[in-house]
Design a protein around this motif. Structure first.
Motif, short mmCIF file in Angstrom:
data_model
loop_
_atom_site.label_atom_id
_atom_site.label_comp_id
_atom_site.label_asym_id
_atom_site.label_seq_id
_atom_site.Cartn_x
_atom_site.Cartn_y
_atom_site.Cartn_z
N MET A 87 0.85 -1.20 0.00
CA MET A 87 0.00 0.00 0.00
C MET A 87 0.88 1.24 0.00
O MET A 87 1.86 1.33 0.75
N ILE A 88 0.53 2.18 -0.85
CA ILE A 88 1.27 3.43 -0.96
C ILE A 88 0.32 4.60 -0.77
O ILE A 88 -0.78 4.61 -1.32
N ASP A 89 0.73 5.57 0.01
CA ASP A 89 0.04 6.86 0.06
C ASP A 89 0.70 7.77 -0.96
O ASP A 89 1.92 7.98 -0.92
N LEU A 90 -0.10 8.31 -1.88
CA LEU A 90 0.39 9.25 -2.88
C LEU A 90 -0.14 10.63 -2.54
O LEU A 90 -1.34 10.87 -2.56
N TYR A 91 0.77 11.53 -2.21
CA TYR A 91 0.43 12.93 -1.94
C TYR A 91 0.58 13.69 -3.25
O TYR A 91 1.68 13.79 -3.80
N THR A 92 -0.52 14.24 -3.75
CA THR A 92 -0.50 14.74 -5.11
C THR A 92 -1.52 15.84 -5.31
O THR A 92 -2.30 16.17 -4.42
N TRP A 93 -1.50 16.41 -6.51
CA TRP A 93 -2.49 17.39 -6.92
C TRP A 93 -2.66 17.28 -8.43
O TRP A 93 -1.95 16.50 -9.09
N THR A 94 -3.59 18.04 -8.99
CA THR A 94 -3.94 17.89 -10.41
C THR A 94 -2.97 18.68 -11.29
O THR A 94 -3.34 19.60 -12.00
N THR A 95 -1.71 18.29 -11.23
CA THR A 95 -0.65 18.93 -12.00
C THR A 95 0.07 17.86 -12.83
O THR A 95 -0.03 16.67 -12.54
N PRO A 96 0.84 18.28 -13.83
CA PRO A 96 1.59 17.29 -14.60
C PRO A 96 2.51 16.42 -13.75
O PRO A 96 2.57 15.20 -13.94
N ASN A 97 3.23 17.03 -12.82
CA ASN A 97 4.14 16.23 -12.00
C ASN A 97 3.39 15.23 -11.13
O ASN A 97 3.84 14.10 -10.93
N GLY A 98 2.26 15.64 -10.59
CA GLY A 98 1.46 14.71 -9.81
C GLY A 98 0.92 13.57 -10.65
O GLY A 98 0.92 12.40 -10.22
N ARG A 99 0.48 13.88 -11.85
CA ARG A 99 -0.13 12.86 -12.70
C ARG A 99 0.88 11.84 -13.21
O ARG A 99 0.51 10.71 -13.53
N LYS A 100 2.15 12.22 -13.30
CA LYS A 100 3.17 11.24 -13.70
C LYS A 100 3.09 9.99 -12.84
O LYS A 100 3.09 8.86 -13.33
N VAL A 101 3.09 10.20 -11.53
CA VAL A 101 3.18 9.08 -10.60
C VAL A 101 1.87 8.30 -10.53
O VAL A 101 1.88 7.07 -10.48
N SER A 102 0.74 9.00 -10.55
CA SER A 102 -0.54 8.27 -10.50
C SER A 102 -0.73 7.44 -11.76
O SER A 102 -1.29 6.33 -11.69
#
Length: 212
Positions: free
Chosen positions: A1-16
């Motif tokens: 299980m991984i917690d992904l801390y992110t937002w609706t940006t290009p850098n965030g979307r890379k990982v998701s």
């Protein structure tokens, strides 16, 4: 299980996008940049640089920041989306190109287009020229190729996943993708992938994927 801390940006979307492609169980935690959530102590504990994305991996107990480092770490751990062994130098060079050239230049154009230009017209002109140059670099690379790295037509890797979200903001860049036909073809092909579509909508839906 991984917690992904992110937002609706290009850098965030890379990982998701990578997590969706791998089918790894994860929890998407929104860090609202407009409200300064990236500066809160609980997030700084995970990402000392105060930038998204960041992850916390429960299996290892590790927290990792910086999108490129996260993608390499996860892909290496899972043994997928790195291409053949002989592709590794090119995976690294194009991932570094994205992080050091494409992302910063297009990010500055985002700033000019959406929030104004405090640096003056010469700076904006220079960044727009650099953005166009980088689009052309990518277009040249993708001629007669389906993916950025790999022999023949190429192999789908973390490089494609890292570059694609930045191209998805071509409207923000005021860029006509018809000027870059190889980029346009590649972009539309990846936009059809279900994992890309799911990853694009993290941590929440904002809009449909823009299409040229």
């Amino acid at each position: 299980m991984i917690d992904l801390y992110t937002w609706t940006t290009p850098n965030g979307r890379k990982v998701s996008i990578l997590l969706e492609e791998l089918g790894i169980e994860y929890k998407s935690i929104g860090i609202d940049l407009s409200k300064g959530a990236q500066h809160q102590p609980e997030f700084i504990a995970v990402s000392p640089n105060g930038k998204i994305p960041a992850v916390h991996d429960y299996a290892s107990g590790q927290s990792i920041m910086e999108s490129g480092a996260i993608m390499l770490w996860i892909a290496e751990r899972e043994g997928r989306f790195l291409g053949a062994p002989e592709d590794r130098p090119h995976v690294l060079e194009w991932l570094m190109w994205q992080m050091s050239a494409q992302g910063p230049a297009l990010g500055r154009i985002h700033q000019f287009a959406k929030y104004g230009n405090p640096l003056g017209e010469p700076a904006e002109t220079n960044f727009r020229k650099e953005g166009a140059r980088l689009y052309q670099v990518l277009d040249d690379r993708l001629q007669d190729r389906d993916y950025v790295v790999g022999a023949g037509r190429g192999t789908y890797t973390i490089v494609d996943m890292a570059i694609w979200p930045w191209v998805s903001r071509f409207e923000w860049h005021q860029t006509d993708l018809s000027k870059y036909p190889s980029v346009s073809r590649w972009y539309k092909s990846l936009a059809k992938r279900p994992a890309v579509q799911r990853g694009y909508d993290q941590p929440h839906f904002v809009n449909e994927i823009p299409l040229p």
